[in-house]
Design a protein around this motif. Structure first.
Motif, PDB file in Angstrom:
ATOM      1  N   TYR A   1      -3.660  -6.448   0.945  1.00  0.00           N
ATOM      2  CA  TYR A   1      -2.612  -5.744   1.667  1.00  0.00           C
ATOM      3  C   TYR A   1      -1.319  -5.804   0.866  1.00  0.00           C
ATOM      4  O   TYR A   1      -1.044  -6.791   0.180  1.00  0.00           O
ATOM      5  CB  TYR A   1      -2.375  -6.382   3.037  1.00  0.00           C
TER       6      TYR A   1
ATOM      7  N   THR B   1     -11.422   3.587   1.829  1.00  0.00           N
ATOM      8  CA  THR B   1     -10.398   4.613   1.695  1.00  0.00           C
ATOM      9  C   THR B   1      -9.091   4.108   2.291  1.00  0.00           C
ATOM     10  O   THR B   1      -9.078   3.232   3.144  1.00  0.00           O
ATOM     11  CB  THR B   1     -10.813   5.907   2.409  1.00  0.00           C
ATOM     12  N   TYR B   2      -7.985   4.680   1.860  1.00  0.00           N
ATOM     13  CA  TYR B   2      -6.662   4.227   2.276  1.00  0.00           C
ATOM     14  C   TYR B   2      -5.825   5.430   2.682  1.00  0.00           C
ATOM     15  O   TYR B   2      -5.886   6.482   2.048  1.00  0.00           O
ATOM     16  CB  TYR B   2      -5.971   3.487   1.130  1.00  0.00           C
ATOM     17  N   ASP B   3      -5.031   5.273   3.738  1.00  0.00           N
ATOM     18  CA  ASP B   3      -4.169   6.384   4.145  1.00  0.00           C
ATOM     19  C   ASP B   3      -2.752   6.234   3.604  1.00  0.00           C
ATOM     20  O   ASP B   3      -1.939   7.137   3.736  1.00  0.00           O
ATOM     21  CB  ASP B   3      -4.147   6.531   5.665  1.00  0.00           C
ATOM     22  N   TRP B   4      -2.428   5.066   3.010  1.00  0.00           N
ATOM     23  CA  TRP B   4      -1.165   4.809   2.325  1.00  0.00           C
ATOM     24  C   TRP B   4       0.049   4.902   3.247  1.00  0.00           C
ATOM     25  O   TRP B   4       1.176   5.024   2.784  1.00  0.00           O
ATOM     26  CB  TRP B   4      -0.984   5.743   1.124  1.00  0.00           C
TER      27      TRP B   4
ATOM     28  N   TYR C   1      -3.874  -2.580  -7.106  1.00  0.00           N
ATOM     29  CA  TYR C   1      -2.720  -1.693  -6.951  1.00  0.00           C
ATOM     30  C   TYR C   1      -1.437  -2.388  -7.411  1.00  0.00           C
ATOM     31  O   TYR C   1      -1.215  -3.569  -7.127  1.00  0.00           O
ATOM     32  CB  TYR C   1      -2.583  -1.274  -5.487  1.00  0.00           C
TER      33      TYR C   1
ATOM     34  N   ARG D   1       0.491  -2.387   4.587  1.00  0.00           N
ATOM     35  CA  ARG D   1      -0.546  -1.365   4.493  1.00  0.00           C
ATOM     36  C   ARG D   1      -1.681  -1.902   3.624  1.00  0.00           C
ATOM     37  O   ARG D   1      -1.442  -2.682   2.696  1.00  0.00           O
ATOM     38  CB  ARG D   1      -0.004  -0.063   3.906  1.00  0.00           C
ATOM     39  N   PRO D   2      -2.927  -1.523   3.910  1.00  0.00           N
ATOM     40  CA  PRO D   2      -4.046  -1.932   3.063  1.00  0.00           C
ATOM     41  C   PRO D   2      -3.996  -1.174   1.746  1.00  0.00           C
ATOM     42  O   PRO D   2      -3.686   0.022   1.718  1.00  0.00           O
ATOM     43  CB  PRO D   2      -5.277  -1.543   3.883  1.00  0.00           C
ATOM     44  N   VAL D   3      -4.289  -1.862   0.654  1.00  0.00           N
ATOM     45  CA  VAL D   3      -4.251  -1.244  -0.673  1.00  0.00           C
ATOM     46  C   VAL D   3      -5.406  -1.781  -1.510  1.00  0.00           C
ATOM     47  O   VAL D   3      -5.950  -2.852  -1.229  1.00  0.00           O
ATOM     48  CB  VAL D   3      -2.916  -1.540  -1.402  1.00  0.00           C
TER      49      VAL D   3
ATOM     50  N   LEU E   1      -8.916   1.530   7.471  1.00  0.00           N
ATOM     51  CA  LEU E   1     -10.003   1.335   6.527  1.00  0.00           C
ATOM     52  C   LEU E   1     -11.248   2.057   7.011  1.00  0.00           C
ATOM     53  O   LEU E   1     -11.529   2.124   8.197  1.00  0.00           O
ATOM     54  CB  LEU E   1     -10.308  -0.154   6.367  1.00  0.00           C
TER      55      LEU E   1
END
Length: 365
Positions: free
Chosen positions: A78, A18-21, A154, A148-150, A7
């Motif tokens: 998440y 922002t997210y790196d997915w 989502y 993962r953070p979302v 994050l």
């Protein structure tokens, strides 16, 4: 729950994240919420009763309180997926969960609404039984997870479905009413990041505007803040003010002021001071009249705590304490001043004795 969620800083400001997915592995999840004397409706985030038709409903999680991402995690989301593998209990034993998952490709999005007392467990989440039973049978107790953070809105490509007969839940308390939430989905402008006034030092354009107050040198208070960071500490006599001055217009399109205060162990310090009174004669609000939102030790596993508060700006214009709003348009100024006339956040001592105060992480969001 996770060791490195990717994050963007400042973590937890719920805006512009922002997210790196990228999926992470190595987490584990337990469950709570029914039949175990624990409820999802009395979490550390102080959200009160969670209605099943609110965004994400009862798919919620509690963050491990020793995880480095625990501070400011309330309201963040998440994506979790079950992982058929072995899982440790951190006491030397391992549990076979190689056939525990309903479908490893299915996932569920959960919201952080609580804290999970996890001892020395770093990568862990306690989840509601309703989220858990979408991924595996509750008989397993604990399962390995990918995570993962979302964004909270989502939608996974393959959503884990509710089981045919979900666990029963609690009804709303008698007389309960719905309240506005400070969740990401309700933000008017998700591109506007929180404005930090003080976080490990004064932000650019912000200066000390304290009056009748002795401020400790920054060298002496360099490790006096939450998690060992810097803080602004000082003796505030009766009538004294500890203040942060920025610029006219910094309250425009802002909904709340967030700040962290040292509360010690076991009780409050600075208990008679006020939450920030905006410059210009706005209505002050006592700290003790507002519920804290966050809790964090001054160092890992420590017992001396900082507590974090979020006070919504309309409170300073006359709204009741603990009011919540999802619309920044509800604050247009106070004390006869427009939002463009305000430029200072004040911590006033209107009590009966001198107070020693340490303040950290002062933000507008």
């Amino acid at each position: 729950m996770v060791a490195d969620a990717g994050l963007a800083a400042p973590y937890g400001d719920r805006r512009g994240i922002t997210y790196d997915w990228q999926w992470r592995t190595g987490a584990r999840g337990t469950w709570y919420g029914t039949g175990d004397a624990w409820t999802i409706h009395k979490g550390a985030c102080n959200y009160g009763y969670l209605y099943p038709d609110e965004p994400l409903g009862w798919d919620i999680a509690a963050m491990s309180d020793v995880n480095r991402e625990y501070p400011d995690s309330c309201g963040l989301c998440y994506e979790l997926a079950c992982d058929n593998t072995w899982v440790p209990d951190n006491l030397g034993a391992w549990f076979d969960r190689t056939s525990a998952c309903f479908d490893q490709s299915a996932s569920v999005v959960v919201r952080v609404t609580d804290a999970c007392a996890a001892g020395t467990v770093i990568i862990l989440t306690c989840r509601s039984v309703w989220a858990f039973e979408k991924l595996a049978e509750t008989k397993w107790g604990v399962i390995p997870l990918r995570y993962r953070p979302v964004p909270c809105d989502y939608k996974p490509g393959r959503q884990a479905k509710p089981i045919a007969h979900p666990s029963p839940g609690d009804s709303p308390p008698q007389g309960a009413s719905r309240i506005a939430r400070d969740w990401p989905e309700f933000m008017q402008d998700t591109t506007l990041k929180a404005l930090s006034l003080y976080e490990d030092g004064y932000a650019s354009g912000v200066s000390d505007a304290s009056t009748k107050t002795w401020i400790q040198s920054q060298a002496d208070s360099a490790r006096s803040g939450a998690a060992g960071s810097a803080a602004v500490c000082g003796k505030v006599p009766i009538g004294g003010i500890l203040a942060f001055r920025g610029w006219n217009g910094m309250f425009d399109k802002r909904k709340l002021v967030e700040f962290w205060l040292y509360v010690g162990n076991p009780g409050y310090e600075g208990k008679d001071q006020k939450t920030p009174d905006l410059w210009g004669g706005c209505k002050p609000s006592r700290v003790l009249n507002n519920k804290p939102t966050y809790y964090e030790p001054t160092y890992p596993y420590g017992t001396y705590y900082f507590w974090g508060w979020q006070v919504y700006l309309p409170v300073f214009a006359g709204w009741p304490d603990n009011s919540v709003t999802s619309q920044y348009s509800n604050f247009q100024g106070c004390g006869g001043n427009s939002v463009w006339d305000l430029n200072t956040v004040e911590f006033r001592n209107d009590g009966w004795s001198e107070q020693w105060v340490c303040v950290d992480r002062v933000r507008l969001a």
